[in-house]
Write a protein that holds these residues in place. Structure first.
Motif, PDB file in Angstrom:
ATOM      1  N   MET A   1       0.832  -1.200   0.000  1.00 19.60           N
ATOM      2  CA  MET A   1       0.000   0.000   0.000  1.00 19.60           C
ATOM      3  C   MET A   1       0.871   1.258   0.000  1.00 19.60           C
ATOM      4  N   GLU A   2       1.980   1.196   0.722  1.00 20.88           N
ATOM      5  CA  GLU A   2       2.898   2.344   0.791  1.00 20.88           C
ATOM      6  C   GLU A   2       3.424   2.724  -0.594  1.00 20.88           C
ATOM      7  N   SER A   3       3.785   1.719  -1.377  1.00 22.15           N
ATOM      8  CA  SER A   3       4.319   2.009  -2.717  1.00 22.15           C
ATOM      9  C   SER A   3       3.221   2.567  -3.623  1.00 22.15           C
ATOM     10  N   LEU A   4       1.983   2.118  -3.425  1.00 24.23           N
ATOM     11  CA  LEU A   4       0.860   2.658  -4.201  1.00 24.23           C
ATOM     12  C   LEU A   4       0.675   4.136  -3.884  1.00 24.23           C
ATOM     13  N   LEU A   5       0.724   4.492  -2.605  1.00 19.97           N
ATOM     14  CA  LEU A   5       0.562   5.898  -2.217  1.00 19.97           C
ATOM     15  C   LEU A   5       1.680   6.763  -2.777  1.00 19.97           C
ATOM     16  N   LEU A   6       2.895   6.265  -2.742  1.00 23.37           N
ATOM     17  CA  LEU A   6       4.021   7.019  -3.316  1.00 23.37           C
ATOM     18  C   LEU A   6       3.839   7.213  -4.815  1.00 23.37           C
ATOM     19  N   GLN A   7       3.372   6.169  -5.491  1.00 22.51           N
ATOM     20  CA  GLN A   7       3.149   6.269  -6.929  1.00 22.51           C
ATOM     21  C   GLN A   7       2.028   7.257  -7.243  1.00 22.51           C
ATOM     22  N   LEU A   8       0.972   7.237  -6.453  1.00 20.71           N
ATOM     23  CA  LEU A   8      -0.135   8.176  -6.661  1.00 20.71           C
ATOM     24  C   LEU A   8       0.315   9.616  -6.447  1.00 20.71           C
ATOM     25  N   LYS A   9       1.181   9.844  -5.459  1.00 27.39           N
ATOM     26  CA  LYS A   9       1.705  11.192  -5.240  1.00 27.39           C
ATOM     27  C   LYS A   9       2.552  11.636  -6.426  1.00 27.39           C
ATOM     28  N   LYS A  10       3.371  10.732  -6.942  1.00 24.22           N
ATOM     29  CA  LYS A  10       4.180  11.057  -8.120  1.00 24.22           C
ATOM     30  C   LYS A  10       3.278  11.361  -9.315  1.00 24.22           C
ATOM     31  N   ASP A  11       2.224  10.563  -9.465  1.00 29.52           N
ATOM     32  CA  ASP A  11       1.274  10.779 -10.561  1.00 29.52           C
ATOM     33  C   ASP A  11       0.586  12.135 -10.439  1.00 29.52           C
ATOM     34  N   PHE A  12       0.267  12.517  -9.211  1.00 26.70           N
ATOM     35  CA  PHE A  12      -0.364  13.814  -8.974  1.00 26.70           C
ATOM     36  C   PHE A  12       0.522  14.940  -9.495  1.00 26.70           C
ATOM     37  N   SER A  17       2.051  19.062 -13.406  1.00 28.31           N
ATOM     38  CA  SER A  17       3.088  19.634 -14.272  1.00 28.31           C
ATOM     39  C   SER A  17       2.665  19.595 -15.729  1.00 28.31           C
ATOM     40  N   SER A  18       2.033  18.520 -16.117  1.00 28.48           N
ATOM     41  CA  SER A  18       1.564  18.389 -17.495  1.00 28.48           C
ATOM     42  C   SER A  18       0.508  19.444 -17.814  1.00 28.48           C
ATOM     43  N   LEU A  19      -0.406  19.655 -16.889  1.00 32.66           N
ATOM     44  CA  LEU A  19      -1.438  20.670 -17.091  1.00 32.66           C
ATOM     45  C   LEU A  19      -0.823  22.064 -17.184  1.00 32.66           C
ATOM     46  N   GLN A  20       0.155  22.341 -16.352  1.00 29.63           N
ATOM     47  CA  GLN A  20       0.800  23.647 -16.360  1.00 29.63           C
ATOM     48  C   GLN A  20       1.581  23.871 -17.650  1.00 29.63           C
ATOM     49  N   ALA A  21       2.153  22.809 -18.197  1.00 28.96           N
ATOM     50  CA  ALA A  21       2.945  22.930 -19.422  1.00 28.96           C
ATOM     51  C   ALA A  21       2.076  23.233 -20.631  1.00 28.96           C
ATOM     52  N   HIS A  22       0.802  22.886 -20.537  1.00 33.67           N
ATOM     53  CA  HIS A  22      -0.097  23.065 -21.674  1.00 33.67           C
ATOM     54  C   HIS A  22      -1.030  24.265 -21.537  1.00 33.67           C
ATOM     55  N   THR A  23      -0.657  25.230 -20.688  1.00 34.01           N
ATOM     56  CA  THR A  23      -1.469  26.434 -20.572  1.00 34.01           C
ATOM     57  C   THR A  23      -1.271  27.275 -21.826  1.00 34.01           C
ATOM     58  N   LEU A  24      -2.254  28.070 -22.110  1.00 41.15           N
ATOM     59  CA  LEU A  24      -2.167  28.945 -23.282  1.00 41.15           C
ATOM     60  C   LEU A  24      -1.052  29.964 -23.087  1.00 41.15           C
ATOM     61  N   PRO A  25      -0.421  30.397 -24.175  1.00 37.08           N
ATOM     62  CA  PRO A  25       0.705  31.346 -24.048  1.00 37.08           C
ATOM     63  C   PRO A  25       0.342  32.634 -23.299  1.00 37.08           C
TER      64      PRO A  25
END
Length: 59
Positions: A1-12, A17-25
């Motif tokens: 379960m600990e590794s799942l939580l760490l992975q979910l935090k990384k995914d978050f 970051s992905s959303l921020q990279a795709h903001t309009l200019p």
């Protein structure tokens, strides 16, 4: 379960970051407006939602 939580935090942070990279200019990234506490709370809620969704999918 600990590794799942760490992975979910990384995914978050990867998703944020992905959303921020795709903001309009002409728009400014809003992530910088959040305090560290707000960001941690958002991370916590996102992880809880992800765990809940996984549990719902297994029924």
């Amino acid at each position: 379960m600990e590794s799942l939580l760490l992975q979910l935090k990384k995914d978050f942070y990867k998703n944020i970051s992905s959303l921020q990279a795709h903001t309009l200019p002409q728009s400014q990234p809003t992530l910088n407006l959040l305090t560290e506490e707000e960001l941690k709370e958002l991370e916590h809620v996102w992880v809880e939602l992800s765990v809940w969704q996984r549990n719902q999918a297994s029924f």
